[in-house]
Design a protein around this motif. Structure first.
Motif, PDB file in Angstrom:
ATOM      1  N   GLY A 122       0.812  -1.213   0.000  1.00  0.00           N
ATOM      2  CA  GLY A 122       0.000   0.000   0.000  1.00  0.00           C
ATOM      3  C   GLY A 122       0.841   1.255   0.000  1.00  0.00           C
ATOM      4  O   GLY A 122       2.066   1.218  -0.151  1.00  0.00           O
ATOM      5  N   ASP A 123       0.183   2.399   0.179  1.00  0.00           N
ATOM      6  CA  ASP A 123       0.908   3.668   0.223  1.00  0.00           C
ATOM      7  C   ASP A 123       0.750   4.382   1.564  1.00  0.00           C
ATOM      8  O   ASP A 123       0.974   5.581   1.665  1.00  0.00           O
ATOM      9  N   GLU A 124       0.355   3.624   2.589  1.00  0.00           N
ATOM     10  CA  GLU A 124       0.366   4.100   3.966  1.00  0.00           C
ATOM     11  C   GLU A 124       1.104   3.060   4.813  1.00  0.00           C
ATOM     12  O   GLU A 124       1.171   1.883   4.440  1.00  0.00           O
ATOM     13  N   PRO A 125       1.701   3.454   5.959  1.00  0.00           N
ATOM     14  CA  PRO A 125       2.454   2.497   6.782  1.00  0.00           C
ATOM     15  C   PRO A 125       1.596   1.307   7.216  1.00  0.00           C
ATOM     16  O   PRO A 125       0.427   1.462   7.575  1.00  0.00           O
ATOM     17  N   LEU A 126       2.207   0.118   7.167  1.00  0.00           N
ATOM     18  CA  LEU A 126       1.540  -1.112   7.595  1.00  0.00           C
ATOM     19  C   LEU A 126       1.998  -1.448   9.012  1.00  0.00           C
ATOM     20  O   LEU A 126       3.190  -1.632   9.261  1.00  0.00           O
ATOM     21  N   GLU A 127       1.048  -1.522   9.931  1.00  0.00           N
ATOM     22  CA  GLU A 127       1.352  -1.847  11.323  1.00  0.00           C
ATOM     23  C   GLU A 127       1.004  -3.317  11.577  1.00  0.00           C
ATOM     24  O   GLU A 127      -0.166  -3.708  11.517  1.00  0.00           O
ATOM     25  N   ILE A 128       2.022  -4.139  11.850  1.00  0.00           N
ATOM     26  CA  ILE A 128       1.810  -5.542  12.220  1.00  0.00           C
ATOM     27  C   ILE A 128       1.718  -5.594  13.739  1.00  0.00           C
ATOM     28  O   ILE A 128       2.693  -5.330  14.448  1.00  0.00           O
ATOM     29  N   GLU A 153      -2.057 -10.170  12.422  1.00  0.00           N
ATOM     30  CA  GLU A 153      -2.988  -9.073  12.680  1.00  0.00           C
ATOM     31  C   GLU A 153      -2.319  -7.758  12.292  1.00  0.00           C
ATOM     32  O   GLU A 153      -1.154  -7.520  12.631  1.00  0.00           O
ATOM     33  N   SER A 154      -3.064  -6.916  11.554  1.00  0.00           N
ATOM     34  CA  SER A 154      -2.479  -5.665  11.062  1.00  0.00           C
ATOM     35  C   SER A 154      -3.565  -4.612  10.896  1.00  0.00           C
ATOM     36  O   SER A 154      -4.746  -4.859  11.157  1.00  0.00           O
ATOM     37  N   ASN A 155      -3.142  -3.431  10.427  1.00  0.00           N
ATOM     38  CA  ASN A 155      -4.087  -2.339  10.180  1.00  0.00           C
ATOM     39  C   ASN A 155      -4.557  -2.295   8.730  1.00  0.00           C
ATOM     40  O   ASN A 155      -5.116  -1.289   8.287  1.00  0.00           O
ATOM     41  N   ASP A 156      -4.324  -3.379   7.970  1.00  0.00           N
ATOM     42  CA  ASP A 156      -4.866  -3.464   6.611  1.00  0.00           C
ATOM     43  C   ASP A 156      -6.387  -3.565   6.722  1.00  0.00           C
ATOM     44  O   ASP A 156      -6.908  -4.553   7.243  1.00  0.00           O
TER      45      ASP A 156
END
Length: 416
Positions: free
Chosen positions: A309-315, A392-395
């Motif tokens: 994506g084009d925003e930070p991925l938080e795992i 688990e992530s913020n996707d």
């Protein structure tokens, strides 16, 4: 054993640079007032409606000409800026065969005694960025000012005259190109040659399709269009100049002051979790380990997590869940276990996909399967007490991504 493998392909998008083609002098001079954009010419390249009575409407026509040898598709033509300027349709798209022409009408209806500015933004199928045609007009008895395109100084008599000597491009997306078209007039009775063109900042440059170029001559009494591109690559405010040098003693050097700001603008505007380059909905994929025997125990594989994506991925979580059932004639149960063997700390952040060099931040997980039982044959599969890794992530599309693991156990019971 029946296995299901869910696979989705990845698609890569490559932006092609603008093709720069050589043109003969006849082709260059065919549309001296036009704006060249790839094989498309928009004539005129700048429209000044002049003074128009309040609440009255004046219409000007622009001719779109395909000067190339293949079809040009006008994907969109829309107006950005003052709402006093309108098109016959708020959104236009059409195809132009070679040498074909299409008329696009622009209307100007001022409602206040002031100066107006806008641009006709045109996107065509053969170019990666939009081209712009400047639109200006005055309401009632309003007088022009520098921002509306009037010269900041009286032109020097006998030299070249520019209808604009300063411009602010405003906010432009990183790696996108905004275009400015300036009319350059030679009011004298002698030809004037351009002996040099320079820029104080690489973000501002003369377009290869500009009708004013280094080494060219502007004939007496002729007006040509100079096209300047602004391509920001950083999130900063840019200030610079394009400097023209001529052989005219009355205008040996002409400076166009320019400014603009590079801004980041997202495309999908979200994080996107990819596992081994795949994303599914529902978020389930299989990772088959194959067969394990005394000689191959344990089995290993690698899983790569990337941010497409084009925003930070938080795992925020990596949870390995193993089959908790008792071993039996078919299922390995607790005799076999999957583990992450390398150290991975959560929460962790994967930065957005980098479009400038086509790279993505990634995290590699080393997964191992170890069998400790003595069965001659058993299975690990997704259909009965499945072993799986839960990410688990913020996707927003896949906040919980499950990877099911499979393995076959062969040979441990032989000779036992």
């Amino acid at each position: 054993m029946f296995r299901v493998l869910f696979v989705l392909p990845l698609f890569a998008c490559t932006v092609q640079p603008i093709n720069q083609t050589e043109k003969t002098p006849e082709e260059e001079n065919k549309y001296p007032d036009g704006f060249q954009f790839g094989d498309l010419v928009i004539d005129p390249g700048l429209v000044d409606f002049g003074n128009v009575e309040l609440d009255a409407t004046k219409t000007e026509d622009l001719i779109f000409i395909n000067t190339g040898s293949s079809t040009v598709s006008v994907v969109s033509a829309s107006i950005d800026g003052d709402s006093a300027f309108t098109l016959e349709s708020s959104f236009l798209n059409f195809d132009l065969e070679p040498e074909a022409e299409e008329i696009v009408s622009v209307r100007f209806t001022p409602i206040q005694e002031t100066s107006y500015e806008a641009s006709l933004s045109v996107l065509i199928s053969t170019e990666s960025s939009a081209g712009e045609v400047s639109l200006t007009g005055l309401g009632g008895d309003a007088q022009g000012s520098e921002p509306s395109g009037e010269p900041s100084e009286e032109p020097q008599e006998g030299g070249l005259e520019l209808d604009k000597t300063n411009h602010n491009f405003g906010e432009i997306s990183l790696d996108s190109t905004a275009t400015l078209v300036i009319n350059v007039n030679n009011p004298t009775e002698e030809n004037i040659s351009i002996t040099g063109v320079s820029s104080t900042d690489a973000a501002f440059e003369l377009s290869p399709y500009s009708n004013v170029q280094d080494g060219e001559s502007i004939s007496a009494g002729i007006t040509r269009t100079m096209t300047i591109n602004f391509t920001p690559t950083e999130e900063i405010i840019y200030e610079g100049s394009i400097v023209l040098e001529t052989d005219s003693p009355d205008s040996p050097e002409i400076t166009v002051d320019l400014s603009g700001e590079g801004v980041y603008q997202c495309t999908i505007c979200t994080a996107r979790l990819l596992v081994n380059g795949q994303t599914t909905n529902p978020a389930v994929i299989n990772q088959a380990f194959g067969s394990v025997s005394p000689l191959s125990n344990p089995l290993s594989t690698a899983i790569t997590i990337t941010n497409g994506g084009d925003e930070p991925l938080e795992i925020t979580g990596l949870n390995m869940i193993n089959d908790s059932g008792a071993p039996d004639a078919t299922n390995c149960g607790t005799d076999g276990n999957f583990t992450i063997t390398n150290t991975v700390n959560t929460p962790m952040t994967l930065e957005p996909y980098n479009t400038s060099n086509n790279t993505a931040a990634e995290e590699v997980l080393n997964i191992q399967y170890y069998y400790e039982g003595s069965s001659n044959f058993c299975l690990e599969n997704q259909f009965f007490n499945p072993s799986k890794l839960v990410i688990e992530s913020n996707d927003p599309n896949n906040p919980t991504f499950e990877i099911f693991f499979e393995a076959n156990v062969l040979g441990f019971g032989l000779g036992g």
